[in-house]
Write a protein that holds these residues in place. Structure first.
Motif, short mmCIF file in Angstrom:
data_model
loop_
_atom_site.label_atom_id
_atom_site.label_comp_id
_atom_site.label_asym_id
_atom_site.label_seq_id
_atom_site.Cartn_x
_atom_site.Cartn_y
_atom_site.Cartn_z
N HIS A 190 0.82 -1.21 0.00
CA HIS A 190 0.00 0.00 0.00
C HIS A 190 0.86 1.27 0.00
N ILE A 191 2.16 1.12 -0.17
CA ILE A 191 3.06 2.28 -0.15
C ILE A 191 3.67 2.45 -1.54
N ASP A 192 3.50 3.61 -2.11
CA ASP A 192 3.99 3.87 -3.46
C ASP A 192 5.50 3.67 -3.55
N ASN A 193 5.90 3.03 -4.63
CA ASN A 193 7.31 2.79 -4.98
C ASN A 193 8.00 1.76 -4.08
N LEU A 194 7.27 1.20 -3.11
CA LEU A 194 7.87 0.19 -2.24
C LEU A 194 7.17 -1.16 -2.37
N GLU A 195 6.32 -1.30 -3.37
CA GLU A 195 5.59 -2.55 -3.55
C GLU A 195 6.51 -3.76 -3.71
N PRO A 196 7.66 -3.63 -4.43
CA PRO A 196 8.53 -4.81 -4.57
C PRO A 196 9.08 -5.33 -3.24
N THR A 197 9.11 -4.48 -2.21
CA THR A 197 9.61 -4.91 -0.91
C THR A 197 8.74 -5.98 -0.29
N ALA A 198 7.49 -6.09 -0.74
CA ALA A 198 6.57 -7.06 -0.16
C ALA A 198 6.93 -8.49 -0.51
N ALA A 199 7.73 -8.69 -1.54
CA ALA A 199 8.07 -10.04 -1.98
C ALA A 199 9.41 -10.49 -1.41
N CYS A 200 9.52 -11.78 -1.15
CA CYS A 200 10.79 -12.35 -0.71
C CYS A 200 11.74 -12.35 -1.90
N PRO A 201 12.89 -11.70 -1.82
CA PRO A 201 13.79 -11.61 -2.97
C PRO A 201 14.37 -12.95 -3.39
N THR A 202 14.38 -13.91 -2.49
CA THR A 202 14.94 -15.23 -2.81
C THR A 202 13.89 -16.16 -3.40
N CYS A 203 12.70 -16.16 -2.81
CA CYS A 203 11.66 -17.12 -3.21
C CYS A 203 10.64 -16.53 -4.19
N SER A 204 10.65 -15.19 -4.35
CA SER A 204 9.73 -14.51 -5.27
C SER A 204 8.27 -14.78 -4.94
N VAL A 205 7.96 -14.84 -3.65
CA VAL A 205 6.58 -14.97 -3.17
C VAL A 205 6.38 -13.92 -2.09
N PRO A 206 5.13 -13.60 -1.73
CA PRO A 206 4.92 -12.62 -0.65
C PRO A 206 5.64 -13.02 0.63
N GLU A 207 6.37 -12.08 1.20
CA GLU A 207 7.18 -12.38 2.38
C GLU A 207 6.34 -12.21 3.65
N SER A 208 5.43 -13.13 3.86
CA SER A 208 4.62 -13.11 5.07
C SER A 208 5.42 -13.66 6.23
N LEU A 209 4.91 -13.45 7.44
CA LEU A 209 5.58 -14.00 8.61
C LEU A 209 5.61 -15.53 8.56
N GLU A 210 4.55 -16.11 8.06
CA GLU A 210 4.50 -17.57 7.94
C GLU A 210 5.56 -18.07 6.96
N HIS A 211 5.74 -17.35 5.86
CA HIS A 211 6.77 -17.74 4.89
C HIS A 211 8.16 -17.65 5.52
N ILE A 212 8.41 -16.58 6.26
CA ILE A 212 9.72 -16.41 6.90
C ILE A 212 9.99 -17.53 7.89
#
Length: 276
Positions: A90-112
């Motif tokens: 929901h933050i402009d220009n920071l949307e790519p930060t939401a994805a895990c750079p290694t797994c290329s999926v949303p970096e949720s707490l469960e994923h971490i």
């Protein structure tokens, strides 16, 4: 004559009035909190055959078996207040930060905590299971609800139905320490390393150090008199918790709390890295 409900100021205290004021405030509705509480309930029911209430879940986070930083981690995880994953969408220009750079999926707490190879999650949970297997065989299949709730709610009972305090406490300690280690590794990778993951050897060494440090804290508290009367932690509880997981335990006395260099057994720490 008339009666006015309430309490006289002269008969109250700051603690009483603060409790009354907080009780009158409406609690904000957080959908993700209710979802996580239900996941915890289902997971605990599968492992311990009872359904905890919300009050039991929140109280379990304040367990003395959990360190302060661990309590904060679980409390914020249930409320999903960490700035990871969807927070950045929901933050402009920071949307790519939401994805895990290694797994290329949303970096949720469960994923971490459960899935990300870069944070060492799979390796650390494998090491945790190996440590538990040194003493017990009933290692539950982990999921996000178990990690959030079973640190403070897991119950292990013997044939007579009595709670096995040693196994319950050991489980809470190693799961909470492992979860927090994964979280620290993730933050170190994203903030300090520029996204470069730690090696398997480094992950194992950090986890080994963390577990042994917790053992040393228990030993120190069991040997330290509280106000000159008794130890801050019951010595027998520490022995019951860690016995069966120690290195060279056959050569240790029954009361090993004052022995030098008591460490968790090497069988829990393989010489070659476990494959993730």
């Amino acid at each position: 004559m008339f009666s006015c409900p309430g309490i006289l100021i002269s008969q109250g205290s700051q603690r009483v009035f603060t409790k009354i004021i907080k009780g009158r405030r409406s609690k904000p509705f957080r959908k993700i909190t209710f979802i996580n509480l239900d996941r915890i309930r289902c997971s605990v029911q599968e492992v311990s055959d009872y359904i905890p209430t919300d009050e039991m879940i929140w109280k379990s986070i304040r367990s003395t078996n959990l360190r302060r930083l661990h309590r904060e981690l679980f409390w914020r995880s249930i409320h999903n207040t960490f700035r990871v994953g969807d927070f950045w969408t929901h933050i402009d220009n920071l949307e790519p930060t939401a994805a895990c750079p290694t797994c290329s999926v949303p970096e949720s707490l469960e994923h971490i905590a459960m899935e990300c190879d870069a944070s060492g999650a799979k390796l650390i949970w494998k090491l945790t299971e190996e440590l538990w297997a040194m003493k017990y065989s009933n290692w539950p299949t982990l999921n996000w609800g178990l990690i959030l709730g079973c640190c403070g709610l897991a119950e292990f009972r013997d044939e007579k139905g009595k709670t096995k305090e040693g196994s319950r406490r050991l489980y809470r300690i190693i799961v909470s320490e492992s979860a927090y280690t994964i979280w620290k590794l993730r933050n170190d990778r994203r903030i300090s390393r520029g996204g470069a993951p730690a090696s398997d050897e480094e992950i194992m060494n950090k986890w080994k150090y963390t577990i042994n440090q917790r053992l040393q804290v228990d030993i120190t508290l069991a040997n330290r008199p509280l106000k000159g009367k008794r130890p801050a932690l019951a010595p027998q509880l520490v022995i019951t918790t860690w016995s069966g997981t120690l290195d060279n335990e056959r050569n240790l006395p029954a009361n090993w709390l004052r022995e030098p260099r008591v460490l968790v057994g090497n069988r829990a720490f393989p010489q070659t890295p476990l494959r993730r």
